[in-house]
Design a protein around this motif. Structure first.
Motif, PDB file in Angstrom:
ATOM      1  N   LEU A 117       0.804  -1.224   0.000  1.00 12.11           N
ATOM      2  CA  LEU A 117       0.000   0.000   0.000  1.00 12.11           C
ATOM      3  C   LEU A 117       0.844   1.285   0.000  1.00 12.11           C
ATOM      4  O   LEU A 117       0.621   2.164  -0.832  1.00 12.11           O
ATOM      5  N   PRO A 118       1.860   1.396   0.889  1.00 12.18           N
ATOM      6  CA  PRO A 118       2.640   2.646   0.882  1.00 12.18           C
ATOM      7  C   PRO A 118       3.492   2.836  -0.370  1.00 12.18           C
ATOM      8  O   PRO A 118       3.814   3.974  -0.709  1.00 12.18           O
ATOM      9  N   ILE A 119       3.862   1.753  -1.047  1.00  9.84           N
ATOM     10  CA  ILE A 119       4.729   1.935  -2.227  1.00  9.84           C
ATOM     11  C   ILE A 119       3.950   1.953  -3.544  1.00  9.84           C
ATOM     12  O   ILE A 119       4.510   2.235  -4.597  1.00  9.84           O
ATOM     13  N   LEU A 120       2.661   1.659  -3.440  1.00  9.45           N
ATOM     14  CA  LEU A 120       1.828   1.737  -4.643  1.00  9.45           C
ATOM     15  C   LEU A 120       1.843   3.174  -5.152  1.00  9.45           C
ATOM     16  O   LEU A 120       1.766   4.123  -4.372  1.00  9.45           O
ATOM     17  N   LYS A 121       1.949   3.324  -6.483  1.00  9.95           N
ATOM     18  CA  LYS A 121       1.969   4.666  -7.064  1.00  9.95           C
ATOM     19  C   LYS A 121       0.657   5.376  -6.785  1.00  9.95           C
ATOM     20  O   LYS A 121      -0.400   4.729  -6.772  1.00  9.95           O
ATOM     21  N   LYS A 122       0.712   6.707  -6.643  1.00  8.52           N
ATOM     22  CA  LYS A 122      -0.526   7.486  -6.602  1.00  8.52           C
ATOM     23  C   LYS A 122      -1.242   7.227  -7.937  1.00  8.52           C
ATOM     24  O   LYS A 122      -0.592   7.134  -8.977  1.00  8.52           O
ATOM     25  N   ASP A 123      -2.526   7.079  -7.892  1.00  4.13           N
ATOM     26  CA  ASP A 123      -3.358   6.698  -9.047  1.00  4.13           C
ATOM     27  C   ASP A 123      -3.188   5.225  -9.426  1.00  4.13           C
ATOM     28  O   ASP A 123      -3.686   4.788 -10.460  1.00  4.13           O
ATOM     29  N   GLY A 124      -2.477   4.494  -8.582  1.00  8.27           N
ATOM     30  CA  GLY A 124      -2.396   3.047  -8.778  1.00  8.27           C
ATOM     31  C   GLY A 124      -3.550   2.353  -8.070  1.00  8.27           C
ATOM     32  O   GLY A 124      -4.359   2.998  -7.406  1.00  8.27           O
ATOM     33  N   PHE A 125      -3.596   1.041  -8.194  1.00 10.66           N
ATOM     34  CA  PHE A 125      -4.710   0.310  -7.580  1.00 10.66           C
ATOM     35  C   PHE A 125      -4.347  -1.134  -7.259  1.00 10.66           C
ATOM     36  O   PHE A 125      -3.388  -1.684  -7.795  1.00 10.66           O
ATOM     37  N   ILE A 126      -5.150  -1.699  -6.357  1.00 14.47           N
ATOM     38  CA  ILE A 126      -5.078  -3.129  -6.036  1.00 14.47           C
ATOM     39  C   ILE A 126      -6.418  -3.728  -6.438  1.00 14.47           C
ATOM     40  O   ILE A 126      -7.468  -3.158  -6.135  1.00 14.47           O
TER      41      ILE A 126
END
Ligand code: SAM
Length: 183
Positions: A117-126
């Motif tokens: 979660l903290p390293i996911l890019k902004k505008d990224g998703f799971i």
């Protein structure tokens, strides 16, 4: 209507959000259907599974592609292989036609979710496909549902897609969109 309409919807969402500039992670490679799909729409795919059988099945489908990395390791170690990505997808549970004892585990799934979660890019998703219809899946479902309640709504948008009148405990999809970096 086809039973796998949920997976069709999941793929339609991936197609609409991903492009050839994006690095993506398939956290649960399984038989390789999702990995193959991602290989056609993303720049680079890192796919994980703890079963060698899954790697073999996936290799049969994707062959040798330089932008697809099939990794025999648990997704909790994904940071050892890739540290920046647009999306991570999980199709939880066990390999269809495989050993039902080898399934995703609540503790590991939550560990990986917290890690990415903290390293996911902004505008990224799971994207998660959750299967509450078996014992471990039920525990995973409950833990994930509690966990999403802890996420800051100013930073994450979460959308759930469910079958509304199926008999038992049908699978469902969660999309977790990161709209703002935590800091
Ligand atoms: C439902 S299957 C995935 C289906 C797959 N996405 C496809 O397109 O065929 C779930 C897979 O997760 C794998 N798995 C379970 N725990 C894992 C872990 N900690 N890390 C990576 N894969 C795991 C299982 O071995 C199984 O192959």
């Amino acid at each position: 209507m086809k039973k796998n309409i949920l997976l069709d919807q999941a793929h339609a969402i991936l197609s609409s959000l991903l492009s050839k500039d994006d690095v993506v992670v398939d956290a649960t490679m399984g038989n390789g259907y999702d990995t193959l799909f991602l290989s056609e729409i993303a720049k680079e795919v890192y796919a994980f599974d703890i079963q060698l059988n899954a790697i073999a099945k996936t290799k049969e489908k994707v062959g040798e592609l330089s932008h697809v990395h099939l990794i025999h390791d648990s997704h909790e170690n994904l940071i050892n292989y890739v540290n920046t990505f647009k999306a991570v997808i999980f199709n939880l549970g066990y390999l269809p036609q495989g050993d039902k004892e080898i399934t995703t585990k609540t503790k590991t799934t939550l560990k990986t979710l917290n890690l990415i979660l903290p390293i996911l890019k902004k505008d990224g998703f799971i994207q998660l496909i959750v299967y509450p219809g078996h014992e471990e899946g039920k525990s995973e479902d409950q833990a994930i549902q509690s966990w999403i309640q802890t996420l800051n709504p100013h930073h994450y948008h979460i959308i759930e897609t469910r079958f509304l009148h199926e008999e038992k405990h049908p699978p469902y999809m969660l999309m977790i969109y990161k709209t703002k970096d935590e800091s």
